[in-house]
Design an enzyme around this catalytic site. Structure first.
Site, short mmCIF file in Angstrom:
data_model
loop_
_atom_site.label_atom_id
_atom_site.label_comp_id
_atom_site.label_asym_id
_atom_site.label_seq_id
_atom_site.Cartn_x
_atom_site.Cartn_y
_atom_site.Cartn_z
N GLU A 16 0.85 -1.20 0.00
CA GLU A 16 0.00 0.00 0.00
C GLU A 16 0.89 1.25 0.00
O GLU A 16 1.86 1.33 0.74
CB GLU A 16 -0.92 -0.05 1.22
CG GLU A 16 -2.00 1.01 1.25
CD GLU A 16 -1.48 2.27 1.90
OE1 GLU A 16 -1.60 3.33 1.24
OE2 GLU A 16 -0.97 2.19 3.01
N SER A 17 0.55 2.21 -0.87
CA SER A 17 1.47 3.30 -1.18
C SER A 17 1.74 4.24 -0.01
O SER A 17 2.88 4.69 0.18
CB SER A 17 0.93 4.11 -2.37
OG SER A 17 -0.34 4.66 -2.07
N CYS B 32 -8.43 6.39 -6.38
CA CYS B 32 -8.03 5.56 -5.27
C CYS B 32 -9.25 4.84 -4.69
O CYS B 32 -10.28 5.48 -4.43
CB CYS B 32 -7.36 6.42 -4.20
SG CYS B 32 -6.99 5.54 -2.66
N ASP C 182 -6.15 9.55 -9.65
CA ASP C 182 -4.83 9.06 -10.04
C ASP C 182 -4.69 9.28 -11.54
O ASP C 182 -5.39 8.66 -12.34
CB ASP C 182 -4.68 7.56 -9.72
CG ASP C 182 -4.67 7.29 -8.23
OD1 ASP C 182 -4.03 8.05 -7.49
OD2 ASP C 182 -5.30 6.30 -7.80
N ARG D 137 2.29 10.87 -6.49
CA ARG D 137 1.50 11.44 -5.40
C ARG D 137 2.23 11.10 -4.12
O ARG D 137 2.62 9.95 -3.91
CB ARG D 137 0.08 10.85 -5.41
CG ARG D 137 -0.85 11.46 -4.40
CD ARG D 137 -2.28 11.61 -4.92
NE ARG D 137 -2.90 10.40 -5.39
CZ ARG D 137 -3.51 9.48 -4.62
NH1 ARG D 137 -3.53 9.65 -3.31
NH2 ARG D 137 -4.08 8.42 -5.14
#
Length: 277
Positions: A87-88, A184, A191, A252
């Site tokens: 997960e970013s 997202c 995005d 991001r």
């Protein structure tokens, strides 16, 4: 590292998070790829593609042995057959945990990153560190023909493979568009990205292809799964003998993600970044 359940319920994404002041690999939050692949008919252990998730991190810093800050840009390459994606936001928090941590040299940083990321992904992760003015980071353009000048009517902003059509002519070509946008699945934040499609097979009808790609505009999913969705739809409806789908998403939080998926046997695309990234 403690692995968490395959859920976003406890992920840091969409939550207020304190930035760490000490190195902490436990911040990484793995998410199983299986649940999002199942609706596409993708079975783990028998993937219809090869590929990677290529990440660039532009906010990488640590302290050297004397306490002096070092800055770099990192490139990570996570294999598509890894059990988990990461997960970013958790990845960003993890990288920030290096900011006040001392390392002997760059090799120690690289080895630490590779070990921690492999533990979360469940597979080896390639790590490269660049100086911030490295020539390898110079922006490049996507190869092929751009679809964006097509003058079309669009009324559908969710993915629909019904827009995909082919002719009897067999071609080998590369097409791309900068009109990719998804959202997202947790926060709903947009995005933005560019997508490239290289294939050999029945010729894709270009207006339909562009409508299909624009259809992701209101779609909520992770970058990686959007690319797999595009890949499986094109394979099913166009039936090319060769196919590569690459998406280069805009950064991001200091991170950009560029997944690619291809039929086995195709050479991987060269690592690069676009001017918009």
């Amino acid at each position: 590292m403690s692995h968490r359940p395959d859920t976003l319920a406890h992920a840091p994404l969409g939550r207020e998070s304190a930035y760490p002041d000490a190195y902490d690999p436990g911040l990484l939050y793995p998410i199983s790829r299986t649940a999002n692949r199942a609706p596409l008919g993708i079975v783990e252990g028998s993937l219809p593609f090869v590929g990677e998730d290529e990440w660039h991190a532009f906010e990488v810093s640590w302290l050297n042995g004397r306490g002096k800050p070092i800055v770099a840009v990192a490139r990570f390459r996570l294999p598509a057959d890894s059990p988990n994606l990461i997960e970013s936001k958790s990845w960003k928090l993890y990288l920030n945990s290096f900011n006040q941590t001392r390392f002997a040299d760059r090799d120690e940083v690289i080895n630490t990153l590779a070990q921690d990321l492999a533990g979360a992904a469940g597979a080896p992760v390639s790590v490269t560190l660049f100086d911030v003015d490295a020539e390898a980071l110079a922006p490049k353009c996507l190869p092929g023909e751009c679809l964006d000048a097509l003058d079309i009517d669009v009324n559908d902003y969710t993915p629909s493979a019904e827009h995909l059509a082919v002719s009897a002519q067999v071609v080998e070509e590369t097409l791309y568009s900068h009109l990719l946008k998804s959202n997202c699945p947790v926060t709903g934040q947009p995005d933005w990205g560019s997508v490239m499609i290289r294939y050999k097979g029945p010729k894709l009808e270009r207006e339909g292809l562009l409508r299909y790609l624009i259809g992701y505009r209101q779609h909520q999913d992770f970058h990686e799964h959007c690319v797999e969705h595009i890949f499986t739809d094109l394979m099913h409806h166009a039936q090319p003998s060769e196919l590569l789908v690459l998406a280069r998403y805009v950064r991001r939080g200091g991170l950009d993600i560029s997944p690619w998926r291809a039929t086995p046997g195709l050479a991987p695309p060269s690592p690069q970044r676009l001017a918009r990234q």
